[in-house]
Design an enzyme around this catalytic site. Sequence first.
Site, short mmCIF file in Angstrom:
data_model
loop_
_atom_site.label_atom_id
_atom_site.label_comp_id
_atom_site.label_asym_id
_atom_site.label_seq_id
_atom_site.Cartn_x
_atom_site.Cartn_y
_atom_site.Cartn_z
N LYS A 44 0.87 -1.18 0.00
CA LYS A 44 0.00 0.00 0.00
C LYS A 44 0.90 1.23 0.00
O LYS A 44 1.51 1.58 1.00
CB LYS A 44 -0.92 0.00 1.21
CG LYS A 44 -1.91 1.13 1.14
CD LYS A 44 -3.04 0.93 2.13
CE LYS A 44 -4.08 2.00 1.95
NZ LYS A 44 -3.56 3.35 2.20
N CYS B 204 30.19 16.06 39.94
CA CYS B 204 28.78 16.31 39.65
C CYS B 204 28.04 14.97 39.82
O CYS B 204 28.37 13.99 39.15
CB CYS B 204 28.64 16.82 38.22
SG CYS B 204 26.92 16.95 37.69
N1 LIG Z 1 -4.41 12.80 9.25
C1 LIG Z 1 -5.62 13.14 8.88
O1 LIG Z 1 -6.20 14.12 9.35
C2 LIG Z 1 -6.35 12.31 7.88
C3 LIG Z 1 -7.59 12.72 7.41
C4 LIG Z 1 -8.22 11.93 6.47
C5 LIG Z 1 -7.60 10.77 6.01
N2 LIG Z 1 -6.40 10.42 6.51
C6 LIG Z 1 -5.74 9.19 6.09
O2 LIG Z 1 -6.05 8.90 4.76
C7 LIG Z 1 -6.30 7.55 4.63
C8 LIG Z 1 -7.72 7.34 4.23
O3 LIG Z 1 -7.81 7.79 3.00
P1 LIG Z 1 -8.30 6.90 1.80
O4 LIG Z 1 -9.76 6.91 1.73
O5 LIG Z 1 -7.52 7.37 0.65
O6 LIG Z 1 -7.97 5.42 2.16
P2 LIG Z 1 -6.62 4.66 2.18
O7 LIG Z 1 -5.50 5.55 1.80
O8 LIG Z 1 -6.56 3.98 3.47
O9 LIG Z 1 -6.84 3.56 1.07
C9 LIG Z 1 -7.33 3.77 -0.24
C10 LIG Z 1 -6.30 4.27 -1.17
O10 LIG Z 1 -5.10 3.54 -1.08
C11 LIG Z 1 -4.36 3.85 -2.23
N3 LIG Z 1 -3.48 2.74 -2.56
C12 LIG Z 1 -2.14 2.72 -2.32
N4 LIG Z 1 -1.59 1.59 -2.73
C13 LIG Z 1 -2.58 0.85 -3.26
C14 LIG Z 1 -2.62 -0.43 -3.87
N5 LIG Z 1 -1.52 -1.16 -3.99
N6 LIG Z 1 -3.81 -0.88 -4.29
C15 LIG Z 1 -4.93 -0.14 -4.16
N7 LIG Z 1 -4.95 1.08 -3.60
C16 LIG Z 1 -3.79 1.58 -3.16
C17 LIG Z 1 -5.34 4.19 -3.29
O11 LIG Z 1 -5.07 5.51 -3.67
C18 LIG Z 1 -6.66 4.12 -2.61
O12 LIG Z 1 -7.50 5.12 -3.01
C19 LIG Z 1 -6.03 6.91 5.94
O13 LIG Z 1 -4.71 6.43 5.98
C20 LIG Z 1 -6.22 8.05 6.89
O14 LIG Z 1 -5.44 7.87 8.05
C21 LIG Z 1 -5.78 11.16 7.44
ZN LIG Z 2 26.76 19.19 37.22
#
Ligand SMILES: NC(=O)c1ccc[n+]([C@@H]2O[C@H](COP(=O)([O-])OP(=O)(O)OC[C@H]3O[C@@H](n4cnc5c(N)ncnc54)[C@H](O)[C@@H]3O)[C@@H](O)[C@H]2O)c1
Ligand SMILES: [Zn+2]
Length: 738
Positions: free
Chosen positions: A139, A462
């Site tokens: 991922k 110390c």
């Molecule tokens: N820190 C924050 O405030 C905040 C806010 C919102 C979301 N997030 C983060 O964003 C993420 C959620 O976002 P999301 O909906 O994009 O979900 P996600 O990132 O958990 O998973 C979906 C995405 O993974 C990606 N991806 C990467 N490698 C892939 C692969 N090999 N196969 C398929 N997909 C792949 C794709 O772009 C897909 O859309 C979470 O990790 C969350 O923690 C953080």
């Molecule tokens: Zn000292």
Amino acid sequence: MSSPRARLDRVTTEHDDAAAPPPELREEYAQLAEEVATHQVAYHQKDAPLVSDAEYDELIHRLRRIEAEHPELKSADSPTEQVGGAPSEAFAPVDHIQRLYSLEDLFSREELRVWYDRAVASLQRQRPEEKPRWLVELKIDGLAINLLYRSGELVRAATRGDGITGEDVTHNVRTIKDIPQTLAGENHPEELEVRGEIFMPSADFEAFNETLISAGKPPLANPRNAAAGSIRQKDPAKTAKRPLSMFVHGIGARSGLELTSQHEAYDQLAAWGLPVSPYTEILDTFEQIEAYLDRYQDKRHDLVHQIDGVVIKVDDFTHQRALGHTSRVPRWAAAFKYPPEEVTTELLDIRVQVGRTGRVTPFAVLEPVKVAGSTVEKATLHNQDVVKAKNLLIGDRVTIRKAGDVIPEVLGPVLPERKRRQEEPGRLREFVFPTHCPSCGAALAPTKEDDVDIRCPNTESCPKQLSERVSHIGSRSALDIEALGDEAANALTQPDEPNPAPLRSEADLFHLSPEDLREVRIWRDKRGKDAGPGQRELVRYFWTKNGQKPTANTVKLFAELEKAKQQPLWRVLVALSIRHVGPTASRALASAYGSMDKIRAADEEELAGIDGVGPVIAASVREWFSVDWHVRVVDRWAEAGVRMVDEVDEDTPRTLEGLTVVVTGSLENYSRDESKEAIISRGGRASGSVSKKTDYVVAGENAGSKLTKAEQLGVPVLDEEQFSLLLTHGPEGLENQG
Ligand SMILES: NC(=O)c1ccc[n+]([C@@H]2O[C@H](COP(=O)([O-])OP(=O)(O)OC[C@H]3O[C@@H](n4cnc5c(N)ncnc54)[C@H](O)[C@@H]3O)[C@@H](O)[C@H]2O)c1
Ligand SMILES: [Zn+2]
């Protein structure tokens, strides 16, 4: 932020079986939903998250849990139903031909198992004759992109947006070299949507950040933000300057293209010149999937890009269709998330600590937080300049990172949060380096004027420096005295009112008597390992009655001190806490001179000429011996019988003369130090890193990157048995092995 969350937990459990949600829950649900929505906008639209992913995941999970228990609370526009964020108005909206989905997150092996079993069972019902195969890939922590090719020409590139409508970033994507403008090969479909992840390679990310810092600009928070920010630039020329890459991870609309599986799709896309990931595998069983997870958890920092987990997909398209989608995620794929390595927490204070060479270093006092499997509450900040460079204020919310076994690091403040806090008077304050030693009260100063390090000049007495030195004497790399750890060192060197400290200088360590420890609590009260049940009272009785019989703990300490006197010279050198003189330099000195007296007599130039010593260490050694109380330590130890001369063991054959050997991973019959000593005592060089000059690499259990490097360079790799042969017979022993 933490208190409503805590309350929420309680309320949801208490009302497990309640029908209507109580008003407090309603209100808290609304609050949490709003908080999550704010984070989604900050993250997906502004590329400027306010909290770490781990914290966000926790919030949205709680929200999902409440919704599961009280579905009536959930509205159609709940943040749990969103795929990413609405497209920003800065870019033209683009409707995707086929929808893009998010992925279901799984945070443990148990959750993965449940998901897996459910998918298998569902397929079993629908297609009992067939067994699914799994396409497992990494991922990538980047930004999702949807590329549209018409008859082989790239015509459009769009971000995921909310899954239905994305943002048109075609101009920017055209600047990425990995993405072909025209597909290779032939028989291109009239219309083809390719899905992938745009990322900034880890190495480029670091280099890029360095250029930003040297230009006086703030560095980017992480490669994911870097990729997202780079793609969503208004000016493609700016995007072009960012080192971006892409890997394909899916296929969308495709006219007239017959494909039967995910892996077949990747093969076809690769044939057309699209970049597919080298880390993808097709697996058959749950155990194989787990092995994949283990493998990449260890390797996650040696990869081209950053990852936050592993994606598991059902390979066969018929099976994918059979499992289908929810409104937000496919049921045929899921993302297993590794434990987070970056989290945010509160910077409660910045204090200083005094080290064994007198260096006074600032460290961050943090609200305890779990990261990469352990709880972190302290992190060193090295020196004043680092505190400044990281732009930290006490009271900030900060991001910390702990990757694998590396010590935790404070990356910097969460800036949007900083702005909010700056409006509250007194909430934030600057760190002021103390002028006096927190342990002995001496005025602090750098040794030299332009030195960044501040020191306590009261080196001999110390109390903190002394106790640090004493616990260092007991440490594994020095005299290796198990009974002399931090606690014992403290007890020996700090007064326990009304009793004075038993030890005023490490010079007297080997002159201590059991009598001196009689009133010291840890030896007086504590039962040692050897003391059996019920003996405690007995031992105490003796102590108080006649002061003759020491506790088992005392016996242990003195037995170990006695043993320590026989340690080889290099360990004695390490134990002296001479600046820059660690195990490597000590070994070099010991094997060049063989005795403390000779080292003491050697002049600076001569010392500097020794292989593995050099001018800095040579100067430091000379300087150390020029201080009276240092010399007294050596003399008193010698007087007590600490060995100051290495016996040359004529019996050990010099089988490794001139050879450089690296040991990596853990061996069954040798500790790290033992294997080093075995090599050195036979005339070899025990090195810590693999290069072309390495003659052999000995790989034990869990050998990591050094083994990979050896294989790349073609350095012979030995197992433990071959290592033993090498030690006894030299290289010939290996040749004769058959
Ligand atoms: N820190 C924050 O405030 C905040 C806010 C919102 C979301 N997030 C983060 O964003 C993420 C959620 O976002 P999301 O909906 O994009 O979900 P996600 O990132 O958990 O998973 C979906 C995405 O993974 C990606 N991806 C990467 N490698 C892939 C692969 N090999 N196969 C398929 N997909 C792949 C794709 O772009 C897909 O859309 C979470 O990790 C969350 O923690 C953080
Ligand atoms: Zn000292």
